[in-house]
Design a protein around this motif. Structure first.
Motif, PDB file in Angstrom:
ATOM      1  N   LYS A  75       2.599  28.901   8.417  1.00 60.03           N
ATOM      2  CA  LYS A  75       3.421  27.709   8.195  1.00 60.03           C
ATOM      3  C   LYS A  75       2.635  26.431   8.428  1.00 60.03           C
ATOM      4  CE  LYS A  75       7.777  29.899   9.351  1.00 60.03           C
ATOM      5  NZ  LYS A  75       8.964  29.882  10.208  1.00 60.03           N
ATOM      6  N   SER A  76       1.463  26.559   9.003  1.00 67.84           N
ATOM      7  CA  SER A  76       0.619  25.397   9.239  1.00 67.84           C
ATOM      8  C   SER A  76      -0.775  25.676   8.684  1.00 67.84           C
ATOM      9  CB  SER A  76       0.570  25.062  10.728  1.00 67.84           C
ATOM     10  OG  SER A  76       0.077  26.156  11.462  1.00 67.84           O
ATOM     11  N   TYR A  77      -1.533  24.624   8.499  1.00 65.09           N
ATOM     12  CA  TYR A  77      -2.835  24.763   7.854  1.00 65.09           C
ATOM     13  C   TYR A  77      -3.786  23.662   8.292  1.00 65.09           C
ATOM     14  CZ  TYR A  77      -0.567  21.301   4.820  1.00 65.09           C
ATOM     15  OH  TYR A  77       0.109  20.211   4.349  1.00 65.09           O
ATOM     16  N   LYS A  78      -5.052  23.894   8.018  1.00 63.90           N
ATOM     17  CA  LYS A  78      -6.102  22.889   8.186  1.00 63.90           C
ATOM     18  C   LYS A  78      -6.538  22.493   6.777  1.00 63.90           C
ATOM     19  CE  LYS A  78      -7.813  24.936  12.443  1.00 63.90           C
ATOM     20  NZ  LYS A  78      -8.946  25.552  13.124  1.00 63.90           N
ATOM     21  N   GLU A  79      -6.825  21.198   6.598  1.00 67.05           N
ATOM     22  CA  GLU A  79      -7.214  20.710   5.282  1.00 67.05           C
ATOM     23  C   GLU A  79      -8.183  19.546   5.460  1.00 67.05           C
ATOM     24  OE1 GLU A  79      -4.829  19.975   1.099  1.00 67.05           O
ATOM     25  OE2 GLU A  79      -3.744  19.772   2.965  1.00 67.05           O
ATOM     26  N   ASP A  80      -9.098  19.389   4.509  1.00 66.33           N
ATOM     27  CA  ASP A  80     -10.021  18.263   4.583  1.00 66.33           C
ATOM     28  C   ASP A  80     -10.318  17.707   3.193  1.00 66.33           C
ATOM     29  OD1 ASP A  80     -13.300  19.387   4.320  1.00 66.33           O
ATOM     30  OD2 ASP A  80     -11.603  20.753   4.207  1.00 66.33           O
ATOM     31  N   TRP A  81     -10.811  16.472   3.171  1.00 70.20           N
ATOM     32  CA  TRP A  81     -11.080  15.738   1.931  1.00 70.20           C
ATOM     33  C   TRP A  81     -12.430  15.035   2.060  1.00 70.20           C
ATOM     34  CZ3 TRP A  81      -6.672  16.100   4.556  1.00 70.20           C
ATOM     35  CH2 TRP A  81      -5.503  16.425   3.878  1.00 70.20           C
ATOM     36  N   ASP A  82     -13.161  14.985   0.975  1.00 72.25           N
ATOM     37  CA  ASP A  82     -14.347  14.145   0.849  1.00 72.25           C
ATOM     38  C   ASP A  82     -14.035  13.165  -0.271  1.00 72.25           C
ATOM     39  OD1 ASP A  82     -16.206  15.298   2.754  1.00 72.25           O
ATOM     40  OD2 ASP A  82     -16.188  17.063   1.454  1.00 72.25           O
ATOM     41  N   ILE A  83     -13.946  11.867   0.077  1.00 77.17           N
ATOM     42  CA  ILE A  83     -13.584  10.881  -0.938  1.00 77.17           C
ATOM     43  C   ILE A  83     -14.600   9.747  -0.953  1.00 77.17           C
ATOM     44  CG2 ILE A  83     -11.127  11.427  -0.751  1.00 77.17           C
ATOM     45  CD1 ILE A  83     -10.790   8.722   0.664  1.00 77.17           C
ATOM     46  N   GLU A  84     -14.709   9.121  -2.097  1.00 78.08           N
ATOM     47  CA  GLU A  84     -15.586   7.976  -2.244  1.00 78.08           C
ATOM     48  C   GLU A  84     -14.740   6.712  -2.123  1.00 78.08           C
ATOM     49  OE1 GLU A  84     -19.277   6.558  -5.090  1.00 78.08           O
ATOM     50  OE2 GLU A  84     -17.721   7.832  -5.953  1.00 78.08           O
ATOM     51  N   ILE A  85     -15.115   5.846  -1.197  1.00 78.57           N
ATOM     52  CA  ILE A  85     -14.373   4.610  -0.974  1.00 78.57           C
ATOM     53  C   ILE A  85     -15.205   3.427  -1.437  1.00 78.57           C
ATOM     54  CG2 ILE A  85     -12.952   5.470   0.925  1.00 78.57           C
ATOM     55  CD1 ILE A  85     -14.933   4.156   2.872  1.00 78.57           C
ATOM     56  N   PHE A  86     -14.515   2.368  -1.843  1.00 79.80           N
ATOM     57  CA  PHE A  86     -15.162   1.154  -2.322  1.00 79.80           C
ATOM     58  C   PHE A  86     -14.600  -0.044  -1.579  1.00 79.80           C
ATOM     59  CE2 PHE A  86     -15.385   4.232  -5.720  1.00 79.80           C
ATOM     60  CZ  PHE A  86     -16.696   4.131  -6.140  1.00 79.80           C
ATOM     61  N   GLU A  87     -15.320  -1.140  -1.612  1.00 83.51           N
ATOM     62  CA  GLU A  87     -14.912  -2.381  -0.953  1.00 83.51           C
ATOM     63  C   GLU A  87     -13.485  -2.761  -1.350  1.00 83.51           C
ATOM     64  OE1 GLU A  87     -16.093  -5.511   1.698  1.00 83.51           O
ATOM     65  OE2 GLU A  87     -16.991  -3.588   1.228  1.00 83.51           O
ATOM     66  N   ASN A  88     -12.661  -3.089  -0.365  1.00 82.26           N
ATOM     67  CA  ASN A  88     -11.268  -3.526  -0.508  1.00 82.26           C
ATOM     68  C   ASN A  88     -10.295  -2.433  -0.953  1.00 82.26           C
ATOM     69  OD1 ASN A  88     -11.707  -6.184   0.372  1.00 82.26           O
ATOM     70  ND2 ASN A  88     -12.421  -6.775  -1.641  1.00 82.26           N
ATOM     71  N   ASP A  89     -10.722  -1.176  -0.984  1.00 82.82           N
ATOM     72  CA  ASP A  89      -9.764  -0.088  -1.216  1.00 82.82           C
ATOM     73  C   ASP A  89      -8.790  -0.053  -0.044  1.00 82.82           C
ATOM     74  OD1 ASP A  89     -10.892   0.771  -3.564  1.00 82.82           O
ATOM     75  OD2 ASP A  89     -11.742   2.616  -2.753  1.00 82.82           O
ATOM     76  N   VAL A  90      -7.558   0.355  -0.328  1.00 81.72           N
ATOM     77  CA  VAL A  90      -6.569   0.560   0.728  1.00 81.72           C
ATOM     78  C   VAL A  90      -6.201   2.043   0.703  1.00 81.72           C
ATOM     79  CG1 VAL A  90      -4.287  -0.038   1.604  1.00 81.72           C
ATOM     80  CG2 VAL A  90      -5.715  -1.802   0.571  1.00 81.72           C
ATOM     81  N   ILE A  91      -6.348   2.686   1.852  1.00 83.07           N
ATOM     82  CA  ILE A  91      -6.171   4.131   1.975  1.00 83.07           C
ATOM     83  C   ILE A  91      -4.993   4.425   2.906  1.00 83.07           C
ATOM     84  CG2 ILE A  91      -7.274   6.300   2.702  1.00 83.07           C
ATOM     85  CD1 ILE A  91      -8.672   4.974   0.316  1.00 83.07           C
ATOM     86  N   GLU A  92      -4.188   5.410   2.511  1.00 87.48           N
ATOM     87  CA  GLU A  92      -3.107   5.910   3.353  1.00 87.48           C
ATOM     88  C   GLU A  92      -3.385   7.387   3.605  1.00 87.48           C
ATOM     89  OE1 GLU A  92       1.490   5.198   3.081  1.00 87.48           O
ATOM     90  OE2 GLU A  92       0.966   6.839   1.720  1.00 87.48           O
ATOM     91  N   ALA A  93      -3.185   7.825   4.847  1.00 90.80           N
ATOM     92  CA  ALA A  93      -3.457   9.226   5.174  1.00 90.80           C
ATOM     93  C   ALA A  93      -2.395   9.761   6.135  1.00 90.80           C
ATOM     94  CB  ALA A  93      -4.839   9.355   5.808  1.00 90.80           C
ATOM     95  N   ARG A  94      -1.997  10.999   5.876  1.00 88.68           N
ATOM     96  CA  ARG A  94      -1.148  11.739   6.821  1.00 88.68           C
ATOM     97  C   ARG A  94      -1.970  12.958   7.235  1.00 88.68           C
ATOM     98  NH1 ARG A  94       3.658  13.578   4.078  1.00 88.68           N
ATOM     99  NH2 ARG A  94       4.702  11.641   4.596  1.00 88.68           N
ATOM    100  N   LEU A  95      -2.527  12.891   8.431  1.00 85.13           N
ATOM    101  CA  LEU A  95      -3.436  13.935   8.905  1.00 85.13           C
ATOM    102  C   LEU A  95      -2.992  14.556  10.217  1.00 85.13           C
ATOM    103  CD1 LEU A  95      -6.737  11.978   8.184  1.00 85.13           C
ATOM    104  CD2 LEU A  95      -5.686  13.754   6.767  1.00 85.13           C
ATOM    105  N   THR A  96      -1.979  13.957  10.832  1.00 93.20           N
ATOM    106  CA  THR A  96      -1.493  14.407  12.134  1.00 93.20           C
ATOM    107  C   THR A  96      -0.015  14.731  12.032  1.00 93.20           C
ATOM    108  OG1 THR A  96      -3.068  12.923  13.194  1.00 93.20           O
ATOM    109  CG2 THR A  96      -1.294  13.754  14.562  1.00 93.20           C
ATOM    110  N   THR A  97       0.390  15.807  12.660  1.00 96.52           N
ATOM    111  CA  THR A  97       1.797  16.180  12.699  1.00 96.52           C
ATOM    112  C   THR A  97       2.481  15.395  13.809  1.00 96.52           C
ATOM    113  OG1 THR A  97       1.277  18.403  11.953  1.00 96.52           O
ATOM    114  CG2 THR A  97       3.404  18.096  12.991  1.00 96.52           C
ATOM    115  N   GLY A  98       3.538  14.678  13.445  1.00 96.97           N
ATOM    116  CA  GLY A  98       4.318  13.967  14.454  1.00 96.97           C
ATOM    117  C   GLY A  98       5.498  14.815  14.892  1.00 96.97           C
ATOM    118  N   LYS A  99       5.871  14.728  16.161  1.00 96.01           N
ATOM    119  CA  LYS A  99       7.004  15.510  16.651  1.00 96.01           C
ATOM    120  C   LYS A  99       8.334  14.871  16.265  1.00 96.01           C
ATOM    121  CE  LYS A  99       4.483  17.634  20.354  1.00 96.01           C
ATOM    122  NZ  LYS A  99       4.415  18.021  21.729  1.00 96.01           N
TER     123      LYS A  99
END
Length: 131
Positions: A75-99
């Motif tokens: 029911k749970s998993y580990k996952e990862d990403w390799d991404i290329e970022i550029f100047e002034n990009d805005v990134i959103e991430a959900r990487l942590t489980t909140g209770k």
């Protein structure tokens, strides 16, 4: 800026500085994101997305991950990403489980580094200021 007041040498120097700045802004930097331990998708799946402003609304472009590694109960998993970022990009991430709350994080890219933003409203304001 009145370019007629510059010497030929100063104009060439200005051109080289402008070329270097343009190249710096086009160069991407690869960055690695990963979930903390085993991620339980209580508030939705783990993801990393680039944010865009379309009109007055936020749009997301989700990055493909490198794959999931399922934990013991499936029911749970580990996952990862390799991404290329550029100047002034805005990134959103959900990487942590909140209770009790959805734990998302927002960043903008400045000089190849991720600078934290407080929330989605601040991310939206940052995108508006780029226009």
């Amino acid at each position: 800026m009145d370019l007629s007041k510059f010497s030929v040498e100063e104009l060439h120097e200005l051109i080289e500085k402008a070329k270097a700045e343009l190249l710096k802004r086009r160069e991407g930097k690869w960055i690695h994101f990963k979930t903390d331990d085993c991620f339980t998708p209580k508030f939705g799946p783990a993801y990393v997305a680039k944010l865009f402003l379309v009109g007055d609304e936020i749009e997301r472009e989700f990055y493909a991950s490198n794959g999931k590694e399922w934990c013991k109960k499936g029911k749970s998993y580990k996952e990862d990403w390799d991404i290329e970022i550029f100047e002034n990009d805005v990134i959103e991430a959900r990487l942590t489980t909140g209770k009790k709350v959805d734990k998302r994080e927002w960043y903008y890219v400045k000089n190849g580094e991720l600078i934290p933003l407080f929330d989605l409203d601040e991310a939206k304001q940052f995108l508006k200021n780029l226009k």
